[in-house]
Design a protein around this motif. Structure first.
Motif, mmCIF file in Angstrom:
data_model
loop_
_atom_site.group_PDB
_atom_site.id
_atom_site.type_symbol
_atom_site.label_atom_id
_atom_site.label_comp_id
_atom_site.label_asym_id
_atom_site.label_seq_id
_atom_site.Cartn_x
_atom_site.Cartn_y
_atom_site.Cartn_z
ATOM 1 N N VAL A 91 -128.457 -62.085 -56.736
ATOM 2 C CA VAL A 91 -128.226 -60.904 -57.572
ATOM 3 C C VAL A 91 -127.354 -59.904 -56.811
ATOM 4 O O VAL A 91 -126.434 -59.306 -57.384
ATOM 5 C CB VAL A 91 -129.566 -60.274 -58.020
ATOM 6 C CG1 VAL A 91 -129.337 -58.935 -58.701
ATOM 7 C CG2 VAL A 91 -130.302 -61.227 -58.954
ATOM 8 N N CYS A 92 -127.622 -59.746 -55.513
ATOM 9 C CA CYS A 92 -126.793 -58.841 -54.704
ATOM 10 C C CYS A 92 -125.341 -59.318 -54.658
ATOM 11 O O CYS A 92 -124.414 -58.512 -54.577
ATOM 12 C CB CYS A 92 -127.334 -58.741 -53.280
ATOM 13 S SG CYS A 92 -128.805 -57.714 -53.158
ATOM 14 N N GLN A 94 -123.899 -60.492 -57.011
ATOM 15 C CA GLN A 94 -123.467 -60.292 -58.389
ATOM 16 C C GLN A 94 -123.218 -61.601 -59.124
ATOM 17 O O GLN A 94 -122.160 -61.815 -59.723
ATOM 18 C CB GLN A 94 -122.246 -59.376 -58.433
ATOM 19 C CG GLN A 94 -122.555 -58.003 -57.887
ATOM 20 C CD GLN A 94 -121.389 -57.052 -57.975
ATOM 21 O OE1 GLN A 94 -120.251 -57.437 -58.198
ATOM 22 N NE2 GLN A 94 -121.695 -55.774 -57.793
ATOM 23 N N CYS A 98 -127.539 -62.557 -64.035
ATOM 24 C CA CYS A 98 -128.440 -61.404 -64.023
ATOM 25 C C CYS A 98 -127.801 -60.277 -64.832
ATOM 26 O O CYS A 98 -126.641 -59.918 -64.617
ATOM 27 C CB CYS A 98 -128.702 -60.945 -62.589
ATOM 28 S SG CYS A 98 -129.742 -59.463 -62.514
ATOM 29 N N MET A 100 -129.150 -57.098 -65.156
ATOM 30 C CA MET A 100 -129.485 -55.764 -64.627
ATOM 31 C C MET A 100 -129.543 -55.826 -63.092
ATOM 32 O O MET A 100 -130.610 -55.651 -62.505
ATOM 33 C CB MET A 100 -130.850 -55.299 -65.157
ATOM 34 C CG MET A 100 -130.994 -55.308 -66.643
ATOM 35 S SD MET A 100 -132.585 -54.699 -67.314
ATOM 36 C CE MET A 100 -133.818 -55.080 -66.119
ATOM 37 N N PRO A 101 -128.441 -56.106 -62.417
ATOM 38 C CA PRO A 101 -128.476 -56.363 -60.981
ATOM 39 C C PRO A 101 -129.182 -55.292 -60.148
ATOM 40 O O PRO A 101 -130.032 -55.621 -59.320
ATOM 41 C CB PRO A 101 -127.001 -56.483 -60.594
ATOM 42 C CG PRO A 101 -126.289 -56.837 -61.847
ATOM 43 C CD PRO A 101 -127.080 -56.223 -62.954
ATOM 44 N N LYS A 102 -128.867 -54.028 -60.342
ATOM 45 C CA LYS A 102 -129.500 -52.980 -59.521
ATOM 46 C C LYS A 102 -130.999 -52.926 -59.763
ATOM 47 O O LYS A 102 -131.793 -52.825 -58.835
ATOM 48 C CB LYS A 102 -128.855 -51.622 -59.800
ATOM 49 C CG LYS A 102 -127.479 -51.478 -59.208
ATOM 50 C CD LYS A 102 -126.932 -50.097 -59.421
ATOM 51 C CE LYS A 102 -125.523 -50.027 -58.841
ATOM 52 N NZ LYS A 102 -124.923 -48.729 -59.008
ATOM 53 N N THR A 103 -131.379 -52.994 -61.013
ATOM 54 C CA THR A 103 -132.805 -52.961 -61.352
ATOM 55 C C THR A 103 -133.514 -54.187 -60.803
ATOM 56 O O THR A 103 -134.599 -54.082 -60.221
ATOM 57 C CB THR A 103 -132.987 -52.891 -62.885
ATOM 58 O OG1 THR A 103 -132.338 -51.716 -63.370
ATOM 59 C CG2 THR A 103 -134.453 -52.860 -63.268
ATOM 60 N N CYS A 104 -132.907 -55.345 -60.961
ATOM 61 C CA CYS A 104 -133.543 -56.588 -60.513
ATOM 62 C C CYS A 104 -133.693 -56.632 -58.995
ATOM 63 O O CYS A 104 -134.725 -57.067 -58.487
ATOM 64 C CB CYS A 104 -132.790 -57.808 -61.019
ATOM 65 S SG CYS A 104 -133.047 -58.084 -62.789
ATOM 66 N N VAL A 105 -132.672 -56.174 -58.268
ATOM 67 C CA VAL A 105 -132.788 -56.160 -56.806
ATOM 68 C C VAL A 105 -133.976 -55.293 -56.404
ATOM 69 O O VAL A 105 -134.796 -55.685 -55.569
ATOM 70 C CB VAL A 105 -131.481 -55.684 -56.134
ATOM 71 C CG1 VAL A 105 -131.708 -55.373 -54.662
ATOM 72 C CG2 VAL A 105 -130.398 -56.736 -56.282
ATOM 73 N N GLY A 106 -134.095 -54.132 -57.017
ATOM 74 C CA GLY A 106 -135.233 -53.254 -56.714
ATOM 75 C C GLY A 106 -136.563 -53.877 -57.106
ATOM 76 O O GLY A 106 -137.536 -53.822 -56.348
ATOM 77 N N CYS A 146 -134.858 -58.278 -65.181
ATOM 78 C CA CYS A 146 -134.324 -58.799 -66.442
ATOM 79 C C CYS A 146 -134.995 -60.127 -66.798
ATOM 80 O O CYS A 146 -135.589 -60.788 -65.955
ATOM 81 C CB CYS A 146 -132.800 -58.964 -66.354
ATOM 82 S SG CYS A 146 -132.205 -60.374 -65.397
#
Length: 182
Positions: A91-92, A94, A98, A100-106, A146
């Motif tokens: 996900v990082c 990209q 995915c 919602m990359p920022k949300t998923c990483v968190g 996501c």
């Protein structure tokens, strides 16, 4: 699904009926009971005063199976934490699946931290348990991950559980011809 205390009766019945193909699942379920239930027996379905007890051989089998199931759970947990780390990396980087990359990483980082912090409490004999997938479902529903990332994690968890299921005769030291073939 049977009441957990009926697993002892089921294991005894499978022995009487000479149904070795049923023994791994019954031993697995008996191993979910506490030591008291295994050692002292459980209330019978018919409500009689007599307790249903395992034979000394089945009790020994359960006691020998418990640490093997705990090791299987540890392997599943390690595989799941490795999977979450790998998914975070994708996900990082990209990866396009995915949404919602920022949300998923968190969300993945939080999940990984929580699972690692509570690993000792999650290691038990229930290597076929569904806690991980339920945790993923909750995070997807709350928007912390996501659906695509959730689907990837749940699919891998199902694969790990299928591997444990396929290994159940070996874990319970039960010779079953054709296990998991159908």
């Amino acid at each position: 699904m049977l009441d957990p205390h009926h697993y002892v009766e089921a294991l005894n019945l499978f022995g009487l009926l000479d149904r070795p193909e049923m023994v791994p699942a019954a031993v697995y379920r008996c191993c979910q009971l506490g030591p008291g239930a295994l050692l002292e027996g459980v209330q019978r379905e018919d409500g009689s005063e007599a307790l249903e007890r395992l034979s000394p051989e089945d009790l020994e089998l359960c006691m020998e199976t418990v640490p093997r199931l705990m090791r299987a759970t540890v392997r599943v947990m390690m595989g799941l934490t490795d999977l979450v780390e790998a998914r975070m990396s994708l996900v990082c980087a990209q990866q396009p699946d995915c949404v919602m990359p920022k949300t998923c990483v968190g969300g993945l980082a939080a999940m990984l931290g929580e699972w690692r912090d509570h690993m000792a409490y999650r290691v038990d004999t229930d290597a076929l348990g569904t806690d991980f997938s339920e945790d993923v479902d909750t995070r997807v529903c709350r928007g912390a991950m996501c659906r695509v990332c959730g689907d990837v994690l749940r699919a891998a968890h199902r694969r790990f559980r299928r591997e444990v299921w396929a290994a159940l005769p070996r874990l319970t030291e039960t010779d079953v011809k054709g296990w998991n073939s159908g």
